[in-house]
Design an enzyme around this catalytic site. Structure first.
Site, PDB file in Angstrom:
ATOM      1  N   ALA A  48      94.667 -19.736  33.647  1.00 51.98           N
ATOM      2  CA  ALA A  48      94.050 -19.941  32.331  1.00 51.98           C
ATOM      3  C   ALA A  48      93.350 -21.299  32.180  1.00 51.98           C
ATOM      4  CB  ALA A  48      95.100 -19.719  31.242  1.00 51.98           C
ATOM      5  N   GLN A 184      99.553 -13.638  43.763  1.00 55.01           N
ATOM      6  CA  GLN A 184      99.353 -15.075  43.534  1.00 55.01           C
ATOM      7  C   GLN A 184     100.615 -15.886  43.850  1.00 55.01           C
ATOM      8  OE1 GLN A 184      98.469 -12.641  41.410  1.00 55.01           O
ATOM      9  NE2 GLN A 184      96.734 -13.194  40.133  1.00 55.01           N
ATOM     10  N   ASP A 225      98.859 -17.077  29.416  1.00 51.61           N
ATOM     11  CA  ASP A 225      97.404 -16.967  29.244  1.00 51.61           C
ATOM     12  C   ASP A 225      97.001 -17.018  27.779  1.00 51.61           C
ATOM     13  OD1 ASP A 225      98.056 -15.607  31.968  1.00 51.61           O
ATOM     14  OD2 ASP A 225      95.964 -16.253  32.013  1.00 51.61           O
ATOM     15  N   ASN A 235     101.175 -13.176  29.790  1.00 47.43           N
ATOM     16  CA  ASN A 235     101.099 -13.818  31.115  1.00 47.43           C
ATOM     17  C   ASN A 235     100.971 -12.704  32.154  1.00 47.43           C
ATOM     18  OD1 ASN A 235     101.154 -16.236  32.758  1.00 47.43           O
ATOM     19  ND2 ASN A 235     103.145 -15.554  33.500  1.00 47.43           N
TER      20      ASN A 235
HETATM   21  O1  MRU Z   1      95.001 -13.422  36.875  1.00 43.19           O
HETATM   22  P1  MRU Z   1      95.312 -14.886  37.012  1.00 43.19           P
HETATM   23  O2  MRU Z   1      95.690 -15.277  38.409  1.00 43.19           O
HETATM   24  O3  MRU Z   1      94.239 -15.751  36.414  1.00 43.19           O
HETATM   25  O4  MRU Z   1      96.616 -15.077  36.112  1.00 43.19           O
HETATM   26  C1  MRU Z   1      97.206 -16.338  36.026  1.00 43.19           C
HETATM   27  C2  MRU Z   1      98.435 -16.356  35.209  1.00 43.19           C
HETATM   28  O5  MRU Z   1      98.880 -15.370  34.678  1.00 43.19           O
HETATM   29  C3  MRU Z   1      99.064 -17.710  34.993  1.00 43.19           C
HETATM   30  O6  MRU Z   1     100.450 -17.612  34.876  1.00 43.19           O
HETATM   31  C4  MRU Z   1      98.503 -18.310  33.686  1.00 43.19           C
HETATM   32  O7  MRU Z   1      97.116 -18.264  33.690  1.00 43.19           O
HETATM   33  C5  MRU Z   1      98.947 -19.697  33.470  1.00 43.19           C
HETATM   34  S1  MRU Z   1      98.205 -20.826  34.598  1.00 43.19           S
HETATM   35  C6  MRU Z   1      98.759 -22.384  34.221  1.00 43.19           C
END
Ligand code: MRU
Length: 337
Positions: A48, A184, A225, A235
């Site tokens: 995010a 991830q 997010d 999230n």
């Molecule tokens: O789809 P992504 O990899 O962008 O999702 C990321 C997440 O869900 C993270 O936990 C969130 O963005 C917080 S990042 C500090």
């Protein structure tokens, strides 16, 4: 040393290609807003706060192209869930509006994007300090997805809490959920914690509940997010199930997120837009089908954890606890505007 997720060099945006990690370290260069939007969409850059920073630089590039308004629309259409993206676009729009008649608008917008970039690191360090104070001196914790330096301008939110705890001399054992479908946790969180010499163990998402039943886990910490006005938090898909398992086992579940992740105009999690991504993210692993190629798939990229499952939301201004609605209202009286 962990390479930075984003760099601004010689008037261009360099994005660490997170799709290639951990095996390959390469940067993708964005010289215009369309390249920046495409890199957010295909998840070269993700997380995010990081997509917020990328969008801010994308708008600085767009000003040079004379296409600021078009770019704001295009960037806003890349990914719908993380509110940091919209927060950063709004901040750039406000900066532009305040200086519209000035000659050096391009330079001013580049500076504003760089400011958003720098501030995010300081914000994460503050989140880290508040979060570290919640953890015992010897701590076993679970995290999901990647809420680290790679997902932000640096240091990280959930992983920033672990970094700050380690810096304070606490002994940590961190379990990283692999985070299907895009992995991830396995590819990014494992890589970044190992780069910092932290003790990390990868588990598949389905192992977390059993782990809690067999081992003393002191905390589950994830990023977010978007946090709604009542404390419900969106999230990465899988977070909700992890929070339920944590509740069942009496393990505190914390969200670590900056105030730019709060959407005080969104009453509850039910109103948070949830991105749905391509079916092949689920059908394939490592580029190969693991399902019948034409099987039907549902692939929401995020889920929503209801606030009653959240022990606290760790922000740069301290830990917000229940009653969330009242306590979030104190920080955002009358909403985000
Ligand atoms: O789809 P992504 O990899 O962008 O999702 C990321 C997440 O869900 C993270 O936990 C969130 O963005 C917080 S990042 C500090």
């Amino acid at each position: 040393m962990l390479p930075p997720a984003l760099k601004w060099e010689d008037g261009a945006l360099y994005l660490l290609d997170q799709r290639a990690l951990p095996l390959e370290t390469k940067y993708r260069i964005c010289r215009d807003y369309e390249e920046t939007a495409a890199a957010i969409e295909d998840m070269t850059v993700r997380g995010a706060p990081a997509i917020g920073v990328a969008a801010a630089y994308g708008l600085a590039l767009a000003e040079r192209e004379g296409e600021f308004a078009e770019a704001a629309k295009r960037l806003a259409a890349t990914r719908p869930t993380a509110v940091n993206l919209f927060w950063a676009i709004k901040r750039m729009e406000e900066t532009r509006a305040a200086h519209e008649n000035e000659k050096n608008l391009t330079v001013l917008l580049e500076r504003e994007a760089a400011k958003i970039h720098e501030e995010d690191v300081e914000i994460n360090k503050s989140i880290g300090r508040y979060g570290a104070a919640l953890l015992p001196d010897e701590c076993a914790a679970i995290t999901h997805c990647n809420a680290g330096a790679l997902a932000t301008a640096g240091y990280g939110t959930a992983l920033g809490v672990f970094r700050a705890a380690a810096e304070a001399g606490k002994k940590l054992k961190i379990y990283a959920d692999e985070t299907r479908p895009r992995l991830q946790g396995a590819s990014l969180t494992a890589y970044e914690l190992m780069a910092d010499g932290l003790d990390v163990t990868v588990i598949t998402d389905s192992m977390a509940a059993f782990l809690m039943s067999r081992t003393k886990i002191d905390a589950v910490i994830t990023g977010a997010d978007r946090v709604a006005a009542n404390g419900d938090a969106a999230n990465k898909i899988g977070t909700y199930g992890l929070a339920i398992a944590a509740k069942h086992h009496g393990v505190p579940f914390y969200i670590a997120a900056p105030l730019s992740t709060f959407d005080a105009d969104c009453p509850s999690g039910a109103e948070i837009p949830i991105e749905e991504r391509a079916a092949d993210e689920v059908r394939k692993i490592g580029g190969k089908y693991i399902t019948p190629p034409d099987v039907k798939v549902w692939n929401p990229a995020f889920d929503v954890t209801p606030s009653e499952l959240i022990a606290g939301i760790i922000t740069e201004r301290g830990v917000i606890r229940a009653p969330y609605k009242e306590n979030i209202e104190k920080i955002f009286p009358g909403g985000n505007a």
